[in-house]
Design a protein around this motif. Structure first.
Motif, PDB file in Angstrom:
ATOM      1  N   SER A 117      35.406 -32.751  24.761  1.00  0.00           N
ATOM      2  CA  SER A 117      33.949 -32.547  24.812  1.00  0.00           C
ATOM      3  C   SER A 117      33.666 -31.059  24.857  1.00  0.00           C
ATOM      4  N   SER A 118      32.421 -30.701  24.546  1.00  0.00           N
ATOM      5  CA  SER A 118      32.105 -29.280  24.531  1.00  0.00           C
ATOM      6  C   SER A 118      31.725 -28.851  25.951  1.00  0.00           C
ATOM      7  N   VAL A 119      32.278 -27.707  26.347  1.00  0.00           N
ATOM      8  CA  VAL A 119      32.102 -27.218  27.706  1.00  0.00           C
ATOM      9  C   VAL A 119      31.562 -25.797  27.638  1.00  0.00           C
ATOM     10  N   GLU A 120      30.591 -25.520  28.512  1.00  0.00           N
ATOM     11  CA  GLU A 120      30.033 -24.169  28.600  1.00  0.00           C
ATOM     12  C   GLU A 120      30.905 -23.339  29.518  1.00  0.00           C
ATOM     13  N   LEU A 121      31.484 -22.269  28.990  1.00  0.00           N
ATOM     14  CA  LEU A 121      32.375 -21.436  29.799  1.00  0.00           C
ATOM     15  C   LEU A 121      31.779 -20.046  29.966  1.00  0.00           C
ATOM     16  N   THR A 122      31.913 -19.513  31.181  1.00  0.00           N
ATOM     17  CA  THR A 122      31.385 -18.189  31.451  1.00  0.00           C
ATOM     18  C   THR A 122      32.131 -17.144  30.632  1.00  0.00           C
ATOM     19  N   ALA A 123      31.370 -16.294  29.941  1.00  0.00           N
ATOM     20  CA  ALA A 123      31.992 -15.242  29.140  1.00  0.00           C
ATOM     21  C   ALA A 123      32.477 -14.114  30.047  1.00  0.00           C
ATOM     22  N   SER A 124      33.414 -13.328  29.573  1.00  0.00           N
ATOM     23  CA  SER A 124      33.907 -12.206  30.368  1.00  0.00           C
ATOM     24  C   SER A 124      32.828 -11.136  30.464  1.00  0.00           C
ATOM     25  N   ASP A 125      33.014 -10.230  31.404  1.00  0.00           N
ATOM     26  CA  ASP A 125      31.957  -9.250  31.658  1.00  0.00           C
ATOM     27  C   ASP A 125      31.667  -8.385  30.436  1.00  0.00           C
ATOM     28  N   ASP A 126      32.703  -8.027  29.676  1.00  0.00           N
ATOM     29  CA  ASP A 126      32.461  -7.177  28.513  1.00  0.00           C
ATOM     30  C   ASP A 126      31.607  -7.895  27.476  1.00  0.00           C
ATOM     31  N   ILE A 127      31.942  -9.159  27.209  1.00  0.00           N
ATOM     32  CA  ILE A 127      31.164  -9.941  26.241  1.00  0.00           C
ATOM     33  C   ILE A 127      29.738 -10.110  26.750  1.00  0.00           C
ATOM     34  N   ASP A 128      29.620 -10.336  28.057  1.00  0.00           N
ATOM     35  CA  ASP A 128      28.312 -10.486  28.676  1.00  0.00           C
ATOM     36  C   ASP A 128      27.478  -9.227  28.458  1.00  0.00           C
ATOM     37  N   MET A 129      28.105  -8.085  28.726  1.00  0.00           N
ATOM     38  CA  MET A 129      27.416  -6.801  28.547  1.00  0.00           C
ATOM     39  C   MET A 129      27.030  -6.603  27.092  1.00  0.00           C
ATOM     40  N   PHE A 130      27.955  -6.996  26.193  1.00  0.00           N
ATOM     41  CA  PHE A 130      27.694  -6.838  24.765  1.00  0.00           C
ATOM     42  C   PHE A 130      26.523  -7.723  24.339  1.00  0.00           C
ATOM     43  N   SER A 131      26.549  -8.946  24.822  1.00  0.00           N
ATOM     44  CA  SER A 131      25.506  -9.885  24.423  1.00  0.00           C
ATOM     45  C   SER A 131      24.151  -9.471  24.979  1.00  0.00           C
ATOM     46  N   LYS A 132      24.145  -8.830  26.168  1.00  0.00           N
ATOM     47  CA  LYS A 132      22.879  -8.370  26.741  1.00  0.00           C
ATOM     48  C   LYS A 132      22.433  -7.043  26.140  1.00  0.00           C
ATOM     49  N   GLY A 133      23.270  -6.490  25.250  1.00  0.00           N
ATOM     50  CA  GLY A 133      22.860  -5.279  24.549  1.00  0.00           C
ATOM     51  C   GLY A 133      23.198  -3.987  25.255  1.00  0.00           C
ATOM     52  N   TYR A 134      23.993  -4.066  26.332  1.00  0.00           N
ATOM     53  CA  TYR A 134      24.362  -2.843  27.038  1.00  0.00           C
ATOM     54  C   TYR A 134      25.474  -2.092  26.314  1.00  0.00           C
ATOM     55  N   ILE A 135      26.224  -2.804  25.445  1.00  0.00           N
ATOM     56  CA  ILE A 135      27.264  -2.134  24.667  1.00  0.00           C
ATOM     57  C   ILE A 135      26.809  -2.136  23.212  1.00  0.00           C
ATOM     58  N   SER A 136      26.729  -0.930  22.638  1.00  0.00           N
ATOM     59  CA  SER A 136      26.153  -0.826  21.295  1.00  0.00           C
ATOM     60  C   SER A 136      27.231  -0.984  20.224  1.00  0.00           C
ATOM     61  N   ARG A 137      26.860  -1.633  19.107  1.00  0.00           N
ATOM     62  CA  ARG A 137      27.777  -1.764  17.976  1.00  0.00           C
ATOM     63  C   ARG A 137      27.991  -0.425  17.277  1.00  0.00           C
ATOM     64  N   ASN A 138      27.024   0.484  17.420  1.00  0.00           N
ATOM     65  CA  ASN A 138      27.044   1.705  16.607  1.00  0.00           C
ATOM     66  C   ASN A 138      27.981   2.782  17.149  1.00  0.00           C
ATOM     67  N   VAL A 139      28.620   2.511  18.248  1.00  0.00           N
ATOM     68  CA  VAL A 139      29.558   3.489  18.806  1.00  0.00           C
ATOM     69  C   VAL A 139      30.905   3.289  18.120  1.00  0.00           C
ATOM     70  N   SER A 140      31.628   4.380  17.935  1.00  0.00           N
ATOM     71  CA  SER A 140      32.929   4.248  17.279  1.00  0.00           C
ATOM     72  C   SER A 140      33.864   3.399  18.137  1.00  0.00           C
ATOM     73  N   GLU A 141      34.808   2.724  17.449  1.00  0.00           N
ATOM     74  CA  GLU A 141      35.552   1.663  18.120  1.00  0.00           C
ATOM     75  C   GLU A 141      36.326   2.136  19.338  1.00  0.00           C
ATOM     76  N   GLU A 142      36.917   3.361  19.241  1.00  0.00           N
ATOM     77  CA  GLU A 142      37.757   3.769  20.374  1.00  0.00           C
ATOM     78  C   GLU A 142      36.954   4.064  21.635  1.00  0.00           C
ATOM     79  N   ASP A 143      35.621   4.344  21.462  1.00  0.00           N
ATOM     80  CA  ASP A 143      34.785   4.598  22.636  1.00  0.00           C
ATOM     81  C   ASP A 143      34.117   3.337  23.161  1.00  0.00           C
ATOM     82  N   ARG A 144      34.452   2.230  22.554  1.00  0.00           N
ATOM     83  CA  ARG A 144      33.728   1.009  22.877  1.00  0.00           C
ATOM     84  C   ARG A 144      34.631   0.030  23.624  1.00  0.00           C
ATOM     85  N   ARG A 145      34.096  -0.586  24.715  1.00  0.00           N
ATOM     86  CA  ARG A 145      34.874  -1.556  25.480  1.00  0.00           C
ATOM     87  C   ARG A 145      35.158  -2.806  24.647  1.00  0.00           C
ATOM     88  N   VAL A 146      34.217  -3.158  23.793  1.00  0.00           N
ATOM     89  CA  VAL A 146      34.391  -4.362  22.984  1.00  0.00           C
ATOM     90  C   VAL A 146      34.808  -3.930  21.576  1.00  0.00           C
TER      91      VAL A 146
END
Ligand SMILES: Nc1ncnc2c1ncn2[C@@H]1O[C@H](COP(=O)(O)OP(=O)(O)OP(=O)(O)O)[C@@H](O)[C@H]1O
Ligand SMILES: [Mg+2]
Lengths: 435, 264
Positions: free
Chosen positions: A145-174
């Motif tokens: 069955s499908s289960v809702e699982l808590t995302a990790s803090d980095d994904i959470d931050m990314f999804s809430k927009g605190y981590i920007s896609r426009n930063v170069s990869e090495e400076d980015r947590r995600v």
């Protein structure tokens, strides 16, 4: 002619000079009003800024990103022998189940490094949730069955927009690959943001996405309870005795001066006193709300005594005399008349003292309430921490996700304060008398 | 000298209170200087004199309310029913239940009218049940001439009444203890002539069962209701006499000056 002259003499305050004086007086009054008004406006603006910045930063602590996965509750992994007893269910490796589900979702991930990143999408704390789910409903075993699982803090931050896609990869947590997975999940509608129940029901954790405020909240409650139980009766009785019964002599003056001085002693000093008295002499448990409450009670006592004395003194003597002249004893006059009339003021003072105690950190650091405590305290002797200390601890943590938790905790603390003040207002209403 | 002479002359009824050489000090300041006065039982004694001469101070000695004032010291001897009220074994709480007091300024409790009057009977256990308490409260309000005005407002706050009504409420409150002696410090100073007449009527009525000592600034009032009058001046009693005699042919120049309104 003579008449007007006489009149002029008599009403000397309509001269130009006097009019000028009058105008000056009015100007000064208007100026004062404007000053007062601007002071209020400045205070309000500051308060609004504070609230907006805290709430703006903290409200995201109350929501949480989840990832929905199709999980196969494989009997071979959870309970190979089919015993279904609590112990087996508790010890089973649920992490494997989550990992299997992730692998199934992303079959083309193969390198060790990528797999580790993939598994990192889901919070470590999700395992615990998962276990609770199976234990509460063992019939799930063997199904998918499908289960809702808590995302990790980095994904959470990314999804809430605190981590920007426009930063170069090495400076980015995600990393880019995680973003790719995230986008894929999102396009499958597997990413959700839900109310973060755990923030309000859980204790502290090293993982920000599962850290909760409940432990600190309960710790604060226990601590304040002890503070109130100790400081209110002692403070009230001291105030009554000093105001109504004590003879006015050198000793009482000395006591009075010292109480006023104690109210100004820095709180950290009370912390040291608490260590010396309650930990080293009385051998009470460290980090416990009992000791914290006693220490804060020492600190709150002078505030309560001073407030209570002021409001007892504000009761007019005529009331005391009225009671005494009817043959009431001193004690009856105090308890039947003076105390009820001064209760609103006493309660206000007490709540102010307790609010101070609620926000106090320094003395509690001294007695060890700064420890990292995961469990919600079950009593006043259990190790605990309190809200302001929790805020301090989270503000000190390096993870990005703790920033919003810190603000969230501040919101809870402010809510607690508002709640206490509301109680004060209610009590005041209840005790208030019309004169 | 004068005071003592007068005492012996007018001691025809039994005196219930007797004060001898009473001096009162507020700190260093002497407010009463060797005052001696006998109060006859079931009579009305009026204390008159210019402001600040010590009338209230003397009144407060009689129920030991001066005990509550910081720095206040009472010397001399005061007996009620022959018993020294400043003797160490005397309980001032019981004394005050026997010697009631109505203050110069009305001071009702910020409670309901009913609770104001019922307070003393409650703490002294004068009523066995609610009905008896109701009776005491209503009778006291009736005696104080307040019942008609407040009988529908018994649960309203006593402080919501007018000044004169408050004063009568305080009288009712004092009566509810059923004391033997009532001290009244200018009870009519805030009352209109009609209410004053009512209170005076009440005082006359009360005389049958109570001994009343009243401080008043109204010569007419003193003349109308009292049997005995004492004139205070600068902390001393200048003259004591039967009211009629004192007002018609005072012995002392100062008394004469005061009652004719030439000084004070
Ligand atoms: N609590 C007090 N502390 C110090 N002095 C006092 C106190 N009460 C009264 N006095 C002093 O004692 C003197 C007598 O005061 P008292 O109140 O007995 O006057 P009184 O005759 O009742 O005056 P009035 O007619 O204005 O009520 C006054 O000089 C007053 O200043
Ligand atoms: Mg007076």
């Amino acid at each position: 002619m003579t008449d007007t002259q006489e009149l002029k003499e008599k009403v000397s305050w309509v001269t130009d000079d006097a009019m000028e004086k009058l105008a000056r007086r009015h100007r000064s009054e208007r100026r004062f009003k404007r000053l007062g008004l601007s002071a209020i406006v400045i205070a309000l603006v500051m308060l609004a800024t504070l609230l907006v910045s805290i709430i703006g930063r903290g409200y995201t602590a109350f929501i949480q990103t989840t990832i929905t996965l199709d999980v196969t509750f494989s009997e071979a992994i959870i309970d190979p022998k089919g015993a279904r007893d609590h112990k087996t269910l508790k010890a089973a490796s649920y992490r494997t189940l989550i990992r299997e589900a992730l692998r199934k979702e992303f079959p083309d991930v193969s390198t060790r490094k990528d797999l580790r990143a993939l598994f990192g999408l889901i919070s470590k704390g999700a395992v615990q949730e998962f276990r609770d789910l199976v234990i509460s409903d063992p019939d799930l075993i063997g199904t998918t069955s499908s289960v809702e699982l808590t995302a990790s803090d980095d994904i959470d931050m990314f999804s809430k927009g605190y981590i920007s896609r426009n930063v170069s990869e090495e400076d980015r947590r995600v990393k880019d690959i995680e973003i790719k997975w995230f986008d894929q999940l999102q396009s499958n509608n597997a990413i959700q943001t839900v109310f973060n129940k755990r923030f309000f029901t859980g204790g502290d954790s090293r993982e920000p996405e599962v850290a909760g405020i409940m432990g600190a909240l309960v710790g604060s409650l226990y601590t304040l309870l002890i503070t109130f139980i100790i400081s209110f009766p002692i403070g009230l009785m001291s105030a009554i005795y000093l105001e109504e019964f004590a003879p006015k002599n050198k000793i009482t003056v000395l006591i009075e001066v010292n109480i006023n001085n104690l109210a100004a002693v820095p709180s950290i000093v009370y912390g040291l006193l608490g260590v010396a008295l309650f930990l080293n002499v009385a051998h009470m448990p460290r980090s416990a709300p009992l000791v914290g409450g006693l220490t804060l009670a020492l600190m709150t006592l002078p505030t309560i005594i001073i407030a209570a004395r002021a409001s007892i003194r504000a009761v007019p003597d005529s009331i005391r005399n009225a009671a005494l002249a009817l043959g009431a004893s001193k004690q009856q006059s105090v308890f039947h008349h003076v105390l009820p009339l001064s209760m609103p003021g006493i309660l206000t003072g007490t709540i102010i003292g307790l609010s101070q105690a609620l926000g106090e950190t320094a003395p509690l650091l001294m007695i060890g309430m700064v420890a990292f405590i995961v469990d919600i305290p079950g009593g006043v002797t259990d190790p605990a921490t309190v809200l302001p200390v929790q805020i301090f601890l989270w503000a000190d943590s390096p993870e990005r996700a703790f920033v919003e938790k810190t603000s969230g905790a501040i919101i809870v603390l402010l809510g607690f304060l508002v709640f206490m003040n509301a109680i004060a207002v209610l009590l005041r209403k209840k005790f208030e008398r019309r004169w | 000298m004068l005071a003592k002479d007068m005492n012996t002359v007018y001691n025809d009824t039994k005196s219930i209170i007797s004060a001898k050489d009473v001096s009162v000090f507020y700190g260093e300041k002497r407010a009463l200087k060797s005052v001696s006065l006998d109060i006859p039982e079931n009579q009305i004694t009026a204390l008159i004199g210019p402001s600040g001469c010590g009338k209230s101070t003397f009144l407060r000695c009689l129920n030991r309310m001066n005990d509550t004032i910081e720095n206040c010291r009472v010397e001399g001897n005061i007996t009620v029913d022959g018993q020294d009220i400043y003797a160490p074994h005397v309980d001032e709480v019981l004394l005050r239940a026997r010697v009631g007091m109505v203050f110069q300024k009305a001071n009702p409790f910020p409670k309901s009218i009913y609770d104001n009057v019922a307070y003393a009977p409650r703490i002294h256990g004068l009523a066995k049940n609610k009905d008896e308490l109701d009776d005491i409260v209503l009778a006291s309000l009736e005696k104080a001439g307040l019942l008609d005005e407040v009988k529908d407002l018994l649960n309203e706050s006593g402080t919501g009444l007018s000044g004169g009504q408050q004063q009568r409420l305080c009288i009712a409150r004092a009566l509810a203890v059923q004391p033997d002696i009532i001290l009244m410090d200018e009870p009519c100073s805030a009352l209109d002539p009609i209410a004053t007449a009512k209170v005076e009527e009440l005082i006359e009525e009360l005389r049958k069962n109570y001994t009343i000592i009243i401080v008043t600034h109204s010569m007419q009032q003193a003349a109308r209701i009292s049997q005995k009058t004492a004139f205070f001046h600068l902390g001393e009693i200048v003259e004591i006499g039967e009211t009629e005699q004192l007002f018609t042919s005072p012995n002392d120049k100062r008394t004469q000056g005061y009652i004719t309104g030439r000084f004070g």
